[in-house]
Design a protein around this motif. Sequence first.
Motif, PDB file in Angstrom:
ATOM      1  N   LEU A   1       0.779  -1.152   0.227  1.00 11.78           N
ATOM      2  CA  LEU A   1      -0.204   0.157  -0.184  1.00 11.78           C
ATOM      3  C   LEU A   1       0.842   1.212   0.110  1.00 11.78           C
ATOM      4  O   LEU A   1       0.415   2.413  -0.775  1.00 11.78           O
ATOM      5  CB  LEU A   1      -0.587   0.340   0.927  1.00 11.78           C
ATOM      6  CG  LEU A   1      -1.963   1.353   1.515  1.00 11.78           C
ATOM      7  CD1 LEU A   1      -2.535   1.627   0.431  1.00 11.78           C
ATOM      8  CD2 LEU A   1      -2.315   0.953   2.914  1.00 11.78           C
ATOM      9  N   ALA A   2       1.895   1.133   0.748  1.00 10.62           N
ATOM     10  CA  ALA A   2       2.900   2.298   0.961  1.00 10.62           C
ATOM     11  C   ALA A   2       3.497   3.194  -0.384  1.00 10.62           C
ATOM     12  O   ALA A   2       4.248   3.853  -0.277  1.00 10.62           O
ATOM     13  CB  ALA A   2       4.108   2.221   2.239  1.00 10.62           C
ATOM     14  N   GLY A   3       3.526   1.777  -1.177  1.00  7.29           N
ATOM     15  CA  GLY A   3       4.150   2.241  -2.932  1.00  7.29           C
ATOM     16  C   GLY A   3       3.051   3.540  -2.710  1.00  7.29           C
ATOM     17  O   GLY A   3       4.076   4.224  -3.703  1.00  7.29           O
ATOM     18  N   ALA A   4       2.484   3.817  -2.915  1.00  8.05           N
ATOM     19  CA  ALA A   4       1.239   5.372  -2.931  1.00  8.05           C
ATOM     20  C   ALA A   4       2.579   6.280  -2.930  1.00  8.05           C
ATOM     21  O   ALA A   4       2.561   7.347  -3.017  1.00  8.05           O
ATOM     22  CB  ALA A   4       0.094   5.318  -2.608  1.00  8.05           C
ATOM     23  N   ILE A   5       3.080   5.933  -1.566  1.00  9.01           N
ATOM     24  CA  ILE A   5       4.267   7.403  -1.362  1.00  9.01           C
ATOM     25  C   ILE A   5       5.019   6.803  -2.270  1.00  9.01           C
ATOM     26  O   ILE A   5       5.874   7.638  -1.998  1.00  9.01           O
ATOM     27  CB  ILE A   5       4.068   6.388   0.737  1.00  9.01           C
ATOM     28  CG1 ILE A   5       2.905   6.600   1.480  1.00  9.01           C
ATOM     29  CG2 ILE A   5       5.218   7.996   1.185  1.00  9.01           C
ATOM     30  CD1 ILE A   5       3.408   6.799   2.831  1.00  9.01           C
ATOM     31  N   THR A   6       5.693   5.635  -2.010  1.00  6.44           N
ATOM     32  CA  THR A   6       7.260   5.718  -2.521  1.00  6.44           C
ATOM     33  C   THR A   6       7.018   6.474  -4.330  1.00  6.44           C
ATOM     34  O   THR A   6       7.838   6.791  -4.679  1.00  6.44           O
ATOM     35  CB  THR A   6       7.360   4.341  -2.692  1.00  6.44           C
ATOM     36  OG1 THR A   6       7.456   3.086  -1.207  1.00  6.44           O
ATOM     37  CG2 THR A   6       9.279   4.237  -2.753  1.00  6.44           C
ATOM     38  N   LEU A   7       5.989   6.101  -4.791  1.00  4.58           N
ATOM     39  CA  LEU A   7       5.838   6.338  -5.975  1.00  4.58           C
ATOM     40  C   LEU A   7       5.905   8.204  -5.749  1.00  4.58           C
ATOM     41  O   LEU A   7       6.990   8.486  -7.192  1.00  4.58           O
ATOM     42  CB  LEU A   7       4.283   6.246  -6.263  1.00  4.58           C
ATOM     43  CG  LEU A   7       4.526   6.738  -7.735  1.00  4.58           C
ATOM     44  CD1 LEU A   7       3.680   5.338  -8.700  1.00  4.58           C
ATOM     45  CD2 LEU A   7       3.762   8.243  -8.421  1.00  4.58           C
ATOM     46  N   ARG A   8       5.846   8.537  -4.985  1.00  2.00           N
ATOM     47  CA  ARG A   8       5.553  10.260  -5.362  1.00  2.00           C
ATOM     48  C   ARG A   8       6.952  10.601  -4.882  1.00  2.00           C
ATOM     49  O   ARG A   8       7.113  11.550  -5.007  1.00  2.00           O
ATOM     50  CB  ARG A   8       4.308  10.638  -4.336  1.00  2.00           C
ATOM     51  CG  ARG A   8       2.882  10.870  -4.484  1.00  2.00           C
ATOM     52  CD  ARG A   8       1.764  10.569  -3.592  1.00  2.00           C
ATOM     53  NE  ARG A   8       0.439  11.006  -4.032  1.00  2.00           N
ATOM     54  CZ  ARG A   8      -0.367   9.521  -4.746  1.00  2.00           C
ATOM     55  NH1 ARG A   8       0.069   8.231  -4.403  1.00  2.00           N
ATOM     56  NH2 ARG A   8      -1.244   9.934  -5.546  1.00  2.00           N
ATOM     57  N   LEU A   9       7.840  10.036  -4.249  1.00  2.00           N
ATOM     58  CA  LEU A   9       8.705  10.227  -3.655  1.00  2.00           C
ATOM     59  C   LEU A   9       9.751   9.749  -5.262  1.00  2.00           C
ATOM     60  O   LEU A   9      10.864   9.774  -5.675  1.00  2.00           O
ATOM     61  CB  LEU A   9      10.050   9.709  -2.598  1.00  2.00           C
ATOM     62  CG  LEU A   9       9.002   9.932  -1.523  1.00  2.00           C
ATOM     63  CD1 LEU A   9       9.288   9.260  -0.516  1.00  2.00           C
ATOM     64  CD2 LEU A   9       8.983  11.171  -1.268  1.00  2.00           C
ATOM     65  N   MET A  10      10.037   8.415  -5.594  1.00  2.00           N
ATOM     66  CA  MET A  10      10.528   8.114  -7.215  1.00  2.00           C
ATOM     67  C   MET A  10      10.385   8.795  -8.113  1.00  2.00           C
ATOM     68  O   MET A  10      11.162   9.455  -8.918  1.00  2.00           O
ATOM     69  CB  MET A  10      10.464   6.787  -7.220  1.00  2.00           C
ATOM     70  CG  MET A  10      10.621   5.940  -6.360  1.00  2.00           C
ATOM     71  SD  MET A  10      10.262   4.134  -7.078  1.00  2.00           S
ATOM     72  CE  MET A  10      11.628   2.923  -5.626  1.00  2.00           C
ATOM     73  N   LEU A  11       8.908   9.356  -8.226  1.00  2.00           N
ATOM     74  CA  LEU A  11       8.599  10.143  -9.560  1.00  2.00           C
ATOM     75  C   LEU A  11       9.147  11.348 -10.222  1.00  2.00           C
ATOM     76  O   LEU A  11       9.948  11.809 -10.956  1.00  2.00           O
ATOM     77  CB  LEU A  11       7.222  10.133 -10.174  1.00  2.00           C
ATOM     78  CG  LEU A  11       6.733  10.067 -11.672  1.00  2.00           C
ATOM     79  CD1 LEU A  11       7.120   9.697 -12.546  1.00  2.00           C
ATOM     80  CD2 LEU A  11       5.114  10.314 -11.522  1.00  2.00           C
ATOM     81  N   PRO A  12       8.528  12.434  -8.751  1.00  2.00           N
ATOM     82  CA  PRO A  12      10.108  13.877  -9.284  1.00  2.00           C
ATOM     83  C   PRO A  12      11.270  13.693  -8.916  1.00  2.00           C
ATOM     84  O   PRO A  12      11.915  14.361  -9.924  1.00  2.00           O
ATOM     85  CB  PRO A  12       9.393  13.926  -7.760  1.00  2.00           C
ATOM     86  CG  PRO A  12       7.960  13.849  -7.430  1.00  2.00           C
ATOM     87  CD  PRO A  12       8.428  11.866  -7.362  1.00  2.00           C
ATOM     88  N   ALA A  13      11.872  12.656  -8.700  1.00  2.00           N
ATOM     89  CA  ALA A  13      13.482  12.284  -8.517  1.00  2.00           C
ATOM     90  C   ALA A  13      13.688  11.520  -9.804  1.00  2.00           C
ATOM     91  O   ALA A  13      14.409  12.540 -10.454  1.00  2.00           O
ATOM     92  CB  ALA A  13      13.436  11.141  -7.153  1.00  2.00           C
TER      93      ALA A  13
END
Length: 214
Positions: A155-167
């Motif tokens: 579920l926390a992939g929703a958080i990780t995605l929002r960190l990875m994508l801008p980077a």
Amino acid sequence: MTRTLAPIYSVAWRAAIVLLTVQVSIDATQRYITGSQPAPEPILANAFATPFLVLHVIGATAALLAGPLQFVPLIRKRWPGFHRATGRTYVLGCALGAPAGFVLALGTSAGPVAGMAFAVSALLWPLFTWLGVRAVLEGRLDDHRDWMLRSYAVLAGAITLRLMLPAALMSGYEFYPAYRAIAWLNWSANLALCEYWIRRKRRQPAGSARLAPA
């Protein structure tokens, strides 16, 4: 020195998870429920955005907010009723958010690679949650904890995605190639780290916690 700093590190990463969870939940609510913030065009372009996007956001946000509370030992020990209530909220959020997420995976505008990634995560999330619920009903508390950790990692992939994508975008990658790769990485990286932590914890000498079946 490492042992001295360990409690600080523990509090720091737990606080970071809580803050990121709250931020992602607020952001999702403003973009997809209240409409007070503009939503990304690739998300709105999903073939099944109406009505499944709102259903997914409501369920996933409820689970995201309830999840961190499940892993606080003080809450589990002092307020078991609250622990069970937030656990039910998490399960209900999963029951709503996961099926809606699977439908959205079928309608993504990012192509079949990203669609498959989101579909797999939408299947693993309820699977791990169900295994966690079954474990606690059978009194297998260690297994319950491990399966719910895996569930929240997905579920926390929703958080990780929002960190990875801008980077990735700031590093010069184009949106869709980065999005397709991160669609897999956001939850699989979380799950790999979670599995490492679980296996490391199992190697530590400790008795297995059991209760009578609920």
